[in-house]
Scaffold this active site. Sequence first.
Site, mmCIF file in Angstrom:
data_model
loop_
_atom_site.group_PDB
_atom_site.id
_atom_site.type_symbol
_atom_site.label_atom_id
_atom_site.label_comp_id
_atom_site.label_asym_id
_atom_site.label_seq_id
_atom_site.Cartn_x
_atom_site.Cartn_y
_atom_site.Cartn_z
ATOM 1 N N HIS A 130 0.907 -1.197 -0.011
ATOM 2 C CA HIS A 130 0.191 -0.037 -0.217
ATOM 3 C C HIS A 130 1.075 1.324 0.091
ATOM 4 C CE1 HIS A 130 -2.799 3.209 1.581
ATOM 5 N NE2 HIS A 130 -3.832 2.322 1.103
ATOM 6 N N GLU A 132 0.907 4.037 1.423
ATOM 7 C CA GLU A 132 0.952 4.807 2.766
ATOM 8 C C GLU A 132 2.251 4.123 3.282
ATOM 9 O OE1 GLU A 132 -0.672 5.579 6.907
ATOM 10 O OE2 GLU A 132 -2.351 5.615 5.295
ATOM 11 N N CYS A 201 -6.351 7.048 11.806
ATOM 12 C CA CYS A 201 -6.973 8.440 11.705
ATOM 13 C C CYS A 201 -8.535 8.591 12.370
ATOM 14 C CB CYS A 201 -6.688 8.996 10.081
ATOM 15 S SG CYS A 201 -8.173 9.275 9.316
#
Length: 317
Positions: A130, A132, A201
Site C-alpha cells: 500500500h 502509505e 486517523c
Amino acid sequence: MTTKPPLTLYLAAPRGFCAGVDRAIKIVEMALQKWGAPVYVRHEIVHNKYVVDDLREKGAVFVEELEECPDDRPVIFSAHGVPKAVPAEAARREMLYVDATCPLVSKVHIEAERHHENGLQIVMIGHAGHPETIGTMGQLPEGEVLLVETVADVAGLAVRDPGKLAFVTQTTLSVDDTIDIVAALQARFPAIKGPHKEDICYATTNRQEAVKAMAPKADAMLVVGAPNSSNSKRLVEVGAKAGCSYSQLVQRAGDIDWRALEGISSIGITAGASAPEVLVNEVIDAFRERYEVTTEVMETAQENVEFKVPRVMREAS
C-alpha cells in the site's frame, strides 16, 4: 402501474471525504489554476477513479514514478505519502514539487523518525504494497522499519534488540484490525513503545463507528469506494463483522447487484474517505428509481477538521 416496494435507507454520517482527501484534491486544483496544465501527480492523488478521471480532464497527468515527470512541470505527491528518496530526487532535479501527504500520515512519519533518532527499531502494522506503508517505511534506512500484517507475522519477527522497539500503524486500518496485533507485539516485546496518540486517523475511526451503528439495523450494506482504497475495504469488513451479512463495495451505482438485494426492506449506505458525495447520491437515486425510499441519517460523530494547504499554494501566483 406497479407500486414500488418500500425501503428504509440508512445513511451513515460521517461518510465520504475526510480532511486529508479534501486538501489533496484542492492542492491539485489550485496547482492547475496557478501553473496551468499539465501538472504531474505521482500516484493517484486519492484512491478513487471518479476523482482521478475528473482531475485528469482538468489537466492533471498521473504517473507512478518521478522519472516519468519532466523537470520543468510541477509535480504533486499523493495524500498517502512518499518515501524520503522521492522529494530528495525532486530537489536534486530542481523540480517544483508540492507534497499533498495527509498531515495525519506526516505525523506518523515524524514519529518514526523520532524513534529512529532515539535508537529504536520500528515495527509497522500495515498492508504490504500500500502506498502509505511504502511511504512510511521509506522515511528510514532499509531494515529500520519491519512490517507486520497479521498476528502470525509478530511471532516470526527478527528484531535487532527486543528492548529497543517502537510500533506505528497505517492510518487507514481499523482499531479492531490492529488491537490483536498490538497485543501480540506487547506480549512478545514488553518494552515496545506505542504511539503517543492513536495513529489510526479520526476519519477512519468515525466512518467505522457509523457503520457499526448502522449494520445491525440494515438487511444489506453498500460501501461506495474504490477496490484499491484501504479504508473503504475496511468499512465492508466492519459492516460484515457488525452483523450485516451482505456487505459490498461498489464504485458507482452501475456496480450494484440488484439480484442479490431482492427482498430486502432496509439498506445501509456509506462511503470511504476518498469517495465523493456525488457518487453516494448516484447510488441513492438508483434505489429511488426502484423503491419507495424513506431515508434515515445515522450520525455517530460530527467532523469539523480542516487542513490548510501548503504555503506555496496560498501565495498568489
